[in-house]
Design an enzyme around this catalytic site. Structure first.
Site, PDB file in Angstrom:
ATOM      1  N   CYS A   2       0.836  -1.184   0.000  1.00 23.94           N
ATOM      2  CA  CYS A   2       0.000   0.000   0.000  1.00 23.94           C
ATOM      3  C   CYS A   2       0.877   1.242   0.000  1.00 23.94           C
ATOM      4  CB  CYS A   2      -0.902   0.002   1.227  1.00 23.94           C
ATOM      5  SG  CYS A   2      -1.292  -1.616   1.867  1.00 23.94           S
ATOM      6  N   ARG A  27       1.376   1.994  -7.071  1.00 24.01           N
ATOM      7  CA  ARG A  27       1.698   0.854  -6.221  1.00 24.01           C
ATOM      8  C   ARG A  27       0.574  -0.185  -6.208  1.00 24.01           C
ATOM      9  NH1 ARG A  27       5.866   1.917  -2.375  1.00 24.01           N
ATOM     10  NH2 ARG A  27       4.952   0.452  -0.917  1.00 24.01           N
ATOM     11  N   TRP A  74      -4.231  -1.970  -0.155  1.00 24.03           N
ATOM     12  CA  TRP A  74      -4.385  -3.157  -1.008  1.00 24.03           C
ATOM     13  C   TRP A  74      -4.773  -4.286  -0.084  1.00 24.03           C
ATOM     14  CZ3 TRP A  74      -2.201  -8.026  -2.120  1.00 24.03           C
ATOM     15  CH2 TRP A  74      -2.455  -8.520  -3.409  1.00 24.03           C
ATOM     16  N   ASN A 100       1.346   0.035   6.741  1.00 22.21           N
ATOM     17  CA  ASN A 100       1.692  -0.883   5.660  1.00 22.21           C
ATOM     18  C   ASN A 100       2.323  -2.121   6.275  1.00 22.21           C
ATOM     19  OD1 ASN A 100       0.844   0.824   3.679  1.00 22.21           O
ATOM     20  ND2 ASN A 100       2.863   1.299   2.871  1.00 22.21           N
ATOM     21  N   GLY A 101       2.044  -3.273   5.694  1.00 23.77           N
ATOM     22  CA  GLY A 101       2.624  -4.511   6.192  1.00 23.77           C
ATOM     23  C   GLY A 101       1.550  -5.455   6.691  1.00 23.77           C
ATOM     24  N   GLU A 485      10.162 -13.198 -19.780  1.00 22.80           N
ATOM     25  CA  GLU A 485       9.829 -11.818 -19.423  1.00 22.80           C
ATOM     26  C   GLU A 485       8.750 -11.252 -20.349  1.00 22.80           C
ATOM     27  OE1 GLU A 485       9.811  -7.961 -17.757  1.00 22.80           O
ATOM     28  OE2 GLU A 485      10.201  -9.983 -17.001  1.00 22.80           O
ATOM     29  N   LYS A 489       5.050  -9.892 -19.151  1.00 18.95           N
ATOM     30  CA  LYS A 489       4.537  -8.557 -19.454  1.00 18.95           C
ATOM     31  C   LYS A 489       3.131  -8.625 -20.037  1.00 18.95           C
ATOM     32  CE  LYS A 489       7.393  -6.054 -17.738  1.00 18.95           C
ATOM     33  NZ  LYS A 489       7.415  -7.130 -16.782  1.00 18.95           N
ATOM     34  N   GLU A 492       0.643  -9.580 -17.298  1.00 18.48           N
ATOM     35  CA  GLU A 492       0.483  -8.528 -16.292  1.00 18.48           C
ATOM     36  C   GLU A 492      -0.527  -7.474 -16.707  1.00 18.48           C
ATOM     37  OE1 GLU A 492       4.343  -7.445 -13.754  1.00 18.48           O
ATOM     38  OE2 GLU A 492       4.714  -7.412 -15.901  1.00 18.48           O
ATOM     39  N   HIS A 508       7.733 -32.160 -25.980  1.00 17.36           N
ATOM     40  CA  HIS A 508       7.577 -32.930 -24.746  1.00 17.36           C
ATOM     41  C   HIS A 508       6.264 -32.594 -24.057  1.00 17.36           C
ATOM     42  CE1 HIS A 508      11.606 -34.650 -24.882  1.00 17.36           C
ATOM     43  NE2 HIS A 508      12.017 -33.464 -25.308  1.00 17.36           N
ATOM     44  N   LYS A 605       3.092  -2.306  -7.223  1.00 20.60           N
ATOM     45  CA  LYS A 605       4.460  -2.075  -7.703  1.00 20.60           C
ATOM     46  C   LYS A 605       5.491  -2.721  -6.789  1.00 20.60           C
ATOM     47  CE  LYS A 605       7.591  -0.232 -10.371  1.00 20.60           C
ATOM     48  NZ  LYS A 605       7.813  -0.808 -11.714  1.00 20.60           N
TER      49      LYS A 605
END
Length: 610
Positions: A2, A27, A74, A100-101, A485, A489, A492, A508, A605
């Site tokens: 957050c 964030r 969040w 936060n946390g 990567e 992207k 996301e 396979h 973020k």
């Protein structure tokens, strides 16, 4: 995950707090709130949704206090709702807290407080904090600072906390443990935030807190204390970031701006350690030839995109230094009982420097005797203060949730570090290293070429594929690393299901998923692997796939739907170039779908909880 903002000074707090919350929107969050001292009471206004929704609450226009705290949440404990939003007050409404946390023992604390007459309105872990402060303040007849200190001594987990009180209307107490918090110093005013860009437009002078350091802030004074409340001195640091670097600068989105900033970010990262083709300078990393010779294992530890940068760097350390190198996901590292000793070098990579799993992995490595290096984009971040040595990328503030310029800057920095170690060890051919240094120096111009020549082609491609439900990315060797990567992207920010596979693994099992019309993106930059990769691409063509090939090679046939040509460079560092089209594909596909590119759903973020 957050955002926190605080202000104490002579000005009206509300506009400063709202400005800070808007700067922290990248964030990721689901609700927002603000508390200010208004006369003899705390005004507490909060809502589910965006900061814009908070601004539209009529009562917020009546806030005139010059001491306040604010938060974007969040959800972890309790669903997104106005009731669960921060700030939270104690039952007597004299203490207000943003946090936060995660408080891991909140259930026991909640039960303890309930037995002592306290009740709870929300489902959050945070609500125990103001009530615990109130409990110790009234029970022990102690000061504001002592009450916060006593309450924090009972908390298990991670926290960055701001506390204000009607009983002390001109004071704020802040503390951090395993969650970021910075204090900005102005002229007779103080700004507090979980992230520097949120308050960078107000000041460039910052105090960086270590774990369990307490700060008592008044309008005229900032006092720092250690875990035992002994006074300590803190150094005031000046940040060189330009506040306008966190603005969009005419681009439609932060992500697009940051993609276009990569030539500058790479150039500045290179310039800090490589000014000519003769050597890479890392004088702050004081590992001698004997130290490096004694290293039997290198760990590259990170999460998400930073971990993908580590995968690229693994090839460089093994090729240049001949030291076995392992890439570990930070969230898994501690739980697999890794073999770590005084012959281990552990390198930890985090854009923010506040990734909780990465910090925990770093502490484990240090405890077991490893030499540690932190790589971050943020000066004074937690991992840089924990590690034996620290290195900074020079990407500048990265606001979009999906990382772009931090990733390419990380690979550049790790590449130069691998070369530096090879120079000290004399482990690699000098001509080879000189050629690699030369290739690195040419990267910014080559990125500029891609951004100039390929965008229209990628825009048109995105119009064709944005309705896809599934996509695949293929590559061999380091091309597979960048395929991972590129796939991340796309997932996301476009929400298209996407998977990356080593091209040789197709037969396979994976090839069973290839059907007529599905899009397969292949990366091909290593001439030694060209023939076999082309054979794998042919297998998906035979099954009706639409093929997109990102390459810097002259292909023997052109029977692909789209070829995206990029400049040639060493396969060891080619991901720095080949990832650019993949970033652009993800961006423009997301735009075609009408999505919020900078703030994708469910993501934040900085992942500051485990």
């Amino acid at each position: 995950m957050c955002g926190i903002v605080g202000y104490i000074g002579e000005k009206k707090a509300k506009p400063i707090l709202i400005n800070g919350l808007l700067k922290l929107e990248y964030r990721g969050y689901d609700s927002a709130g603000i508390s200010t001292i208004e006369g003899s009471s705390i005004s507490n206004i909060k809502t589910k949704g965006r900061v814009s929704a908070l601004e539209n609450i009529p009562e917020i226009q009546q806030l005139f206090g010059n001491v306040g705290i604010a938060h974007t949440r969040w959800a972890t404990h309790g669903k997104p709702s106005t009731l669960n939003s921060h700030p939270h007050l104690d039952n007597s409404k004299v203490f207000a807290v943003v946090h936060n946390g995660i408080i891991e023992n909140y259930t026991e604390l909640r039960e303890f407080l309930s037995q002592n007459g306290y009740h709870f309105l929300s489902e959050t872990d945070t609500e125990v904090i103001p009530n615990l402060i109130h409990y110790y303040f009234t029970k022990n007849n102690c000061s504001f600072l002592q009450a916060v200190h006593k309450a924090c001594s009972k908390l298990k987990g991670s926290f960055a906390i701001e506390v204000i009180s009607t009983l002390f209307p001109n004071t704020m107490i802040v503390v951090r443990k395993d969650s970021p918090l910075v204090i900005g110093k102005g002229n007779n005013e103080t700004f507090i935030s979980s992230d520097i860009p949120a308050i960078l437009s107000f000041t460039k002078n910052f105090y960086l807190l270590n774990d369990l350091e307490f700060v008592e802030i008044t309008k005229n004074e900032i006092s720092f204390y250690d875990i035992n409340l002994n006074p300590i001195n803190k150094e005031l640091k000046t940040m060189e970031w330009d506040a306008t670097a966190a603005e969009k600068d005419g681009f439609e989105d932060y992500m697009l701006k940051e993609i276009h900033e990569q030539p500058r970010a790479i150039r500045e990262t290179i310039g800090s350690h490589l000014t000519n083709i003769n050597s890479c300078d890392f004088e702050d990393i004081t590992l001698s030839k004997d130290d490096l010779t004694n290293i039997s294992q290198i760990y590259l530890v990170a999460c998400g995109t930073a971990m993908h940068a580590g995968l690229v760097a693994k090839n460089l350390f093994e090729k240049c230094c001949h030291i076995p190198t392992c890439v570990d996901i930070a969230s898994e590292f501690r739980y697999r009982d890794p073999i770590i000793n005084n012959k281990t070098l552990a390198i930890f990579i985090s854009q923010s420097g506040e990734t909780a799993d990465t910090i925990a992995a770093l502490k484990l490595a240090k405890a077991n005797g490893a030499k540690t290096i932190a790589i971050s984009n943020v000066i004074g971040s937690s991992i840089t203060r924990e590690a034996d040595f620290c290195l900074y990328t020079h990407a500048g503030p990265e606001i979009a949730v999906a990382s772009t310029k931090a990733y390419t800057s990380q690979i550049v920095l790790l590449s130069m570090l691998a070369i530096c170690f090879a120079e000290r060890l004399a482990s690699c051919d000098k001509v080879f290293l000189q050629e690699l240094r030369s290739e690195i120096l040419s990267l910014p111009e080559k990125v500029e070429i891609i951004l100039k020549e390929n965008i229209e082609q990628i825009k048109n491609l995105s119009k064709e594929i944005y309705q896809e439900k599934d996509m695949f990315y293929l590559g061999r060797g380091t091309d597979y690393n960048v395929a991972m990567e590129g796939s991340l992207k796309l997932k996301e920010i476009s929400y298209i299901h996407s998977e990356a596979y080593a091209a040789g693994e197709l037969k396979h099992g994976t090839i069973a998923l290839i059907e007529n019309g599905i899009t397969v993106v292949s990366i091909l930059t290593d001439e030694n692997l060209m023939e076999k990769t082309i054979s794998n691409i042919q297998e998906v063509i035979t099954r009706g796939a639409k093929t997109v090939v990102v390459t810097n090679l002259e292909l023997p046939n052109k029977k692909y739907d789209i070829i995206i040509n990029i400049p040639k460079t060493s396969p060891l560092i080619s991901p720095i170039l080949s990832v650019i089209p993949l970033q652009l594909i993800a961006y423009y596909v997301s735009k075609e779908k009408g999505l919020d590119v900078d703030k994708p759903r469910n993501l934040a973020k900085s992942v500051t909880v485990e």
